[in-house]
Enzyme design. Structure first.
Site, mmCIF file in Angstrom:
data_model
loop_
_atom_site.group_PDB
_atom_site.id
_atom_site.type_symbol
_atom_site.label_atom_id
_atom_site.label_comp_id
_atom_site.label_asym_id
_atom_site.label_seq_id
_atom_site.Cartn_x
_atom_site.Cartn_y
_atom_site.Cartn_z
ATOM 1 N N TRP A 154 0.806 -1.223 0.000
ATOM 2 C CA TRP A 154 0.000 0.000 0.000
ATOM 3 C C TRP A 154 0.839 1.273 0.000
ATOM 4 C CZ3 TRP A 154 2.035 1.844 4.407
ATOM 5 C CH2 TRP A 154 2.385 0.936 5.409
ATOM 6 N N ASN A 155 2.158 1.158 0.192
ATOM 7 C CA ASN A 155 2.929 2.398 0.382
ATOM 8 C C ASN A 155 3.201 3.156 -0.924
ATOM 9 O OD1 ASN A 155 4.635 0.338 -0.361
ATOM 10 N ND2 ASN A 155 6.340 1.018 0.902
ATOM 11 N N LYS A 178 -2.372 -7.882 -8.149
ATOM 12 C CA LYS A 178 -3.166 -7.860 -6.911
ATOM 13 C C LYS A 178 -2.623 -6.725 -6.049
ATOM 14 C CE LYS A 178 -4.632 -8.931 -2.714
ATOM 15 N NZ LYS A 178 -4.253 -7.675 -2.057
ATOM 16 N N PRO A 179 -3.300 -5.571 -6.073
ATOM 17 C CA PRO A 179 -2.834 -4.464 -5.231
ATOM 18 C C PRO A 179 -3.261 -4.688 -3.786
ATOM 19 C CG PRO A 179 -4.813 -3.810 -6.428
ATOM 20 C CD PRO A 179 -4.547 -5.252 -6.804
ATOM 21 N N GLY A 228 6.256 -6.492 -0.106
ATOM 22 C CA GLY A 228 5.494 -6.331 1.130
ATOM 23 C C GLY A 228 6.317 -6.774 2.318
ATOM 24 N N SER A 229 5.649 -7.291 3.317
ATOM 25 C CA SER A 229 6.344 -7.636 4.557
ATOM 26 C C SER A 229 7.113 -8.944 4.413
ATOM 27 C CB SER A 229 5.321 -7.781 5.686
ATOM 28 O OG SER A 229 4.471 -8.879 5.421
ATOM 29 N N GLU A 250 10.515 -8.512 -2.764
ATOM 30 C CA GLU A 250 11.103 -7.280 -2.239
ATOM 31 C C GLU A 250 10.417 -7.026 -0.906
ATOM 32 O OE1 GLU A 250 11.456 -4.053 -1.003
ATOM 33 O OE2 GLU A 250 11.060 -2.875 -2.816
ATOM 34 N N LEU A 251 11.176 -7.199 0.177
ATOM 35 C CA LEU A 251 10.546 -7.243 1.497
ATOM 36 C C LEU A 251 10.979 -6.063 2.363
ATOM 37 C CD1 LEU A 251 10.979 -11.096 1.899
ATOM 38 C CD2 LEU A 251 9.066 -9.843 0.903
ATOM 39 N N CYS A 284 10.191 1.198 1.855
ATOM 40 C CA CYS A 284 11.017 0.043 2.233
ATOM 41 C C CYS A 284 12.479 0.441 2.380
ATOM 42 C CB CYS A 284 10.845 -1.090 1.237
ATOM 43 S SG CYS A 284 11.046 -0.592 -0.470
ATOM 44 N N GLU A 383 11.452 -3.202 11.469
ATOM 45 C CA GLU A 383 11.012 -2.160 10.538
ATOM 46 C C GLU A 383 9.929 -1.300 11.204
ATOM 47 O OE1 GLU A 383 9.103 -3.534 6.863
ATOM 48 O OE2 GLU A 383 10.342 -2.084 5.788
HETATM 49 P P1 NDP Z 1 1.727 -7.599 3.506
HETATM 50 O O1 NDP Z 1 3.064 -8.132 3.175
HETATM 51 O O2 NDP Z 1 0.887 -8.376 4.427
HETATM 52 O O3 NDP Z 1 0.889 -7.346 2.164
HETATM 53 C C1 NDP Z 1 1.461 -7.145 0.886
HETATM 54 C C2 NDP Z 1 0.503 -7.666 -0.178
HETATM 55 O O4 NDP Z 1 0.325 -9.070 -0.051
HETATM 56 C C3 NDP Z 1 -0.901 -7.077 -0.074
HETATM 57 O O5 NDP Z 1 -1.422 -6.908 -1.371
HETATM 58 C C4 NDP Z 1 -1.633 -8.160 0.672
HETATM 59 O O6 NDP Z 1 -3.017 -8.095 0.494
HETATM 60 C C5 NDP Z 1 -1.050 -9.394 0.036
HETATM 61 N N1 NDP Z 1 -1.187 -10.619 0.810
HETATM 62 C C6 NDP Z 1 -1.459 -10.763 2.132
HETATM 63 N N2 NDP Z 1 -1.451 -12.071 2.461
HETATM 64 C C7 NDP Z 1 -1.168 -12.768 1.346
HETATM 65 C C8 NDP Z 1 -0.999 -14.153 1.038
HETATM 66 N N3 NDP Z 1 -1.120 -15.098 1.977
HETATM 67 N N4 NDP Z 1 -0.687 -14.512 -0.219
HETATM 68 C C9 NDP Z 1 -0.533 -13.569 -1.172
HETATM 69 N N5 NDP Z 1 -0.683 -12.246 -0.950
HETATM 70 C C10 NDP Z 1 -0.988 -11.849 0.288
HETATM 71 O O7 NDP Z 1 1.991 -6.148 4.022
HETATM 72 P P2 NDP Z 1 1.096 -5.225 4.900
HETATM 73 O O8 NDP Z 1 0.363 -4.368 3.964
HETATM 74 O O9 NDP Z 1 0.286 -5.986 5.908
HETATM 75 O O10 NDP Z 1 2.218 -4.425 5.705
HETATM 76 C C11 NDP Z 1 2.848 -5.037 6.808
HETATM 77 C C12 NDP Z 1 4.258 -4.562 6.958
HETATM 78 O O11 NDP Z 1 5.012 -4.816 5.768
HETATM 79 C C13 NDP Z 1 4.404 -3.071 7.162
HETATM 80 O O12 NDP Z 1 4.228 -2.780 8.496
HETATM 81 C C14 NDP Z 1 5.788 -2.803 6.676
HETATM 82 O O13 NDP Z 1 6.688 -3.044 7.734
HETATM 83 C C15 NDP Z 1 6.006 -3.854 5.598
HETATM 84 N N6 NDP Z 1 5.855 -3.325 4.246
HETATM 85 C C16 NDP Z 1 6.931 -3.352 3.430
HETATM 86 C C17 NDP Z 1 6.831 -2.828 2.160
HETATM 87 C C18 NDP Z 1 7.961 -2.813 1.198
HETATM 88 O O14 NDP Z 1 7.968 -1.967 0.327
HETATM 89 N N7 NDP Z 1 8.896 -3.738 1.276
HETATM 90 C C19 NDP Z 1 5.601 -2.222 1.675
HETATM 91 C C20 NDP Z 1 4.510 -2.287 2.617
HETATM 92 C C21 NDP Z 1 4.662 -2.821 3.849
HETATM 93 P P3 NDP Z 1 -3.902 -7.187 1.494
HETATM 94 O O15 NDP Z 1 -3.225 -5.879 1.685
HETATM 95 O O16 NDP Z 1 -5.150 -7.051 0.742
HETATM 96 O O17 NDP Z 1 -3.978 -7.970 2.772
#
Ligand code: NDP
Length: 523
Positions: A154-155, A178-179, A228-229, A250-251, A284, A383
């Site tokens: 979402w960022n 899948k956003p 994502g995370s 990319e985590l 990130c 983080e």
């Molecule tokens: P997530 O990693 O949980 O979500 C990232 C994406 O994955 C979203 O589209 C999410 O959907 C989707 N998703 C969730 N569960 C699954 C699954 N089992 N299989 C496939 N896709 C899935 O990140 P969050 O948004 O919850 O953020 C949590 C933490 O991640 C933050 O606090 C931050 O520390 C870190 N983060 C890191 C980022 C980076 O750029 N590296 C970017 C954003 C967050 P949905 O959102 O609909 O649940």
């Protein structure tokens, strides 16, 4: 600012009858639209459509795909006001953060991949010193994998979610994007934009939904690009492994900045403040911790403090209205607050900020500077992902490098010094996917360079040759010309003792003289 309302998706595969997910403006708390929460069956239908469209998209070749991407580049600039407003409305970030780190990135990326895809994915003629292959034609060919799943956070809905679709499309794949459920509107806007720019129906589909929608994407595609995370990234990697499909991750990050005594302190302070606080710290590759050599520590902290205290936090109502926007993802406020409370409980001092800010219905966090921190504290190890800058005094370079490496993460790093050769040496010692000397984050804009993480920060990379080749399988092609195509070759059946002895002598001649390798390989 105009409210951005989301029309129902045009694909016909999701619509008013699906369960809906409300989309909120985090800066105001207002619901600004809703999107379908696609279930497994809907994702499967999108994937079937993507597979059906992929062959034609691959077949038109790089030039015609490049034309679509170039039109999209122009579209993004022509419609930048709409794009910026859409991003701002669903993330609560400032107009400048949306413009500089998203619109500018996307416009550049469309042009970059349109121009370089053909070169990165061109057939390679390979020469082998293997005797059996003399005179044969060896080709390494890159072939699109087919259907790529891009799962984004979402960022940065345009840069991080949609941005990874561009090279996947340029390579000739279809893509299911899948956003994040929190910020789906920008992706849907871009889906419509690409159709307008001539992308054939079905080549790019947005699968709006929650985590389960993401799971369904992983179950149906040929490759996953996830941002994502680290926690969710691991789950995605496990699901991909069980299907034996590749994934690129990319985590999270906990990027350090090291400030040496000879650094330009004004620049160091500006970089530390800007790159820890822009996008309200929800990046990130934000600077998440700073190590400063003792002789300049007090002066550095004073400069940082002055700059952070001058930052304006609030609802972005137009360009230049505020410096720090909202916290996009509500649970993030809890994480940020927890890190600060944990640090204070262990002896850290908050010099400014430290609290959640409620402005109207919106959620914000005060720009925060912490000192007297150490590695027992979450704020130095986990983080934080908010506008928080912990600054730690170190006695020398060795301590700074050791602390910089004392992290499960390894995304980026930054070193500030006037001695650039020392800076480069330090950069090479930090275990991170990227390192900037006298700069920070800027490597992300160099699409020619790989961008990826070490340790728990990820697998694989985006950008550069690897950033598009990962969306392809490699195929090795060997062509034996008729003049070399003997009816039977010497190593084939029937095996004969005389031939075996001959081959043994030949091997001895080739490899048995203890000479340095001359590039020959075993048959
Ligand atoms: P997530 O990693 O949980 O979500 C990232 C994406 O994955 C979203 O589209 C999410 O959907 C989707 N998703 C969730 N569960 C699954 C699954 N089992 N299989 C496939 N896709 C899935 O990140 P969050 O948004 O919850 O953020 C949590 C933490 O991640 C933050 O606090 C931050 O520390 C870190 N983060 C890191 C980022 C980076 O750029 N590296 C970017 C954003 C967050 P949905 O959102 O609909 O649940």
């Amino acid at each position: 600012m105009a409210t951005v309302r989301q029309d129902p998706p045009q694909s016909g595969l999701g619509g008013a009858l699906d369960p809906q997910i409300p989309v909120e403006n985090p800066a105001t708390g207002q619901v600004i639209g809703s999107v379908p929460d696609l279930d497994r069956c809907a994702v499967e239908r999108l994937c079937e459509r993507g597979r059906a469209a992929q062959g034609g998209w691959e077949a038109i070749g790089f030039d015609r795909r490049g034309e679509v991407l170039r039109r999209a580049q122009k579209w993004v600039i022509d419609n930048s006001k709409l794009v910026v407003e859409t991003i701002v409305s669903e993330t609560g970030k400032t107009f400048e953060d949306a413009q500089f780190a998203e619109v500018a990135y996307a416009a550049n990326a469309f042009g970059f991949w349109a121009k370089h895809a053909a070169r990165y994915l061109a057939d390679e003629r390979v020469h082998s010193s293997q005797v059996l292959l003399k005179g044969k034609r060896l080709i390494l060919r890159y072939r699109p994998l087919g259907l790529v799943g891009v799962i984004g956070p979402w960022n940065y809905p345009l840069t991080n979610s949609f941005g990874d679709c561009i090279p996947a499309l340029a390579a000739g794949n279809s893509v299911i994007l899948k956003p994040s459920e929190v910020t789906p509107l920008t992706s849907l806007l871009m889906e419509r934009a690409l159709l307008e720019c001539g992308l054939p129906e079905g080549v790019l589909s947005v699968a709006s939904g929650r985590g389960q929608t993401g799971e369904a994407v992983v179950e149906n595609v040929d490759m996953v690009m996830f941002t994502g995370s680290t926690r969710t990234g691991r789950r995605v990697a496990e699901a991909a492994a069980s299907r034996l499909i590749p994934c690129s991750l990319e985590l999270g990050g906990k990027d350090p900045m090291i400030v040496l005594s000879d650094a330009d302190l004004e620049r160091a302070a500006n970089l530390a403040v800007y790159y820890s606080m822009q996008n309200a710290g929800q990046t990130c590759i934000s600077i998440e911790r700073v190590y400063v050599e003792e002789p300049v520590y007090d002066a550095f902290v004073a400069r940082v403090l002055e700059k952070v205290r001058a930052l304006r936090v609030g609802v972005p109502t137009g360009p230049g209205s505020v410096d720090i926007g909202a916290i996009t993802f509500a649970p993030q406020l809890v994480t940020i607050s927890e890190h600060i409370a944990d640090a204070e409980g262990k002896g850290a001092k908050v010099l400014t900020g430290g609290h959640v800010l409620q402005i109207g219905g919106g959620r914000f966090f005060e720009p925060t500077v912490l000192v007297d921190v150490n590695h027992e504290m979450k704020v130095m190890k986990e983080e934080t992902f908010g506008p928080v800058l912990p600054v730690m005094k170190v006695s020398d370079v060795e301590e700074a490098v050791a602390l910089a490496n004392d992290s499960p993460y390894g995304l980026g790093a930054s070193v500030m010094t006037r001695n650039t050769s020392l800076g480069e040496q330090i950069a090479r010692r930090v275990r991170a996917g990227s390192a900037n000397v006298n700069d920070a984050l800027i490597n992300y804009t160099a699409l020619e360079l790989p961008m990826g993480g070490a340790k728990a920060s990820g697998l694989g990379s985006r950008h550069g040759a690897g950033g598009i080749r990962k969306y392809c399988s490699q195929q090795a092609i060997v062509i034996t010309p008729p003049r070399l195509a003997m009816k039977r070759e010497v190593h084939m059946f029937p095996y004969k003792a005389r031939t075996t002895r001959l081959i043994e002598r030949f091997l001895r001649l080739l490899y048995g003289r203890g000479r340095r390798d001359r590039g020959r390989q075993a048959p």
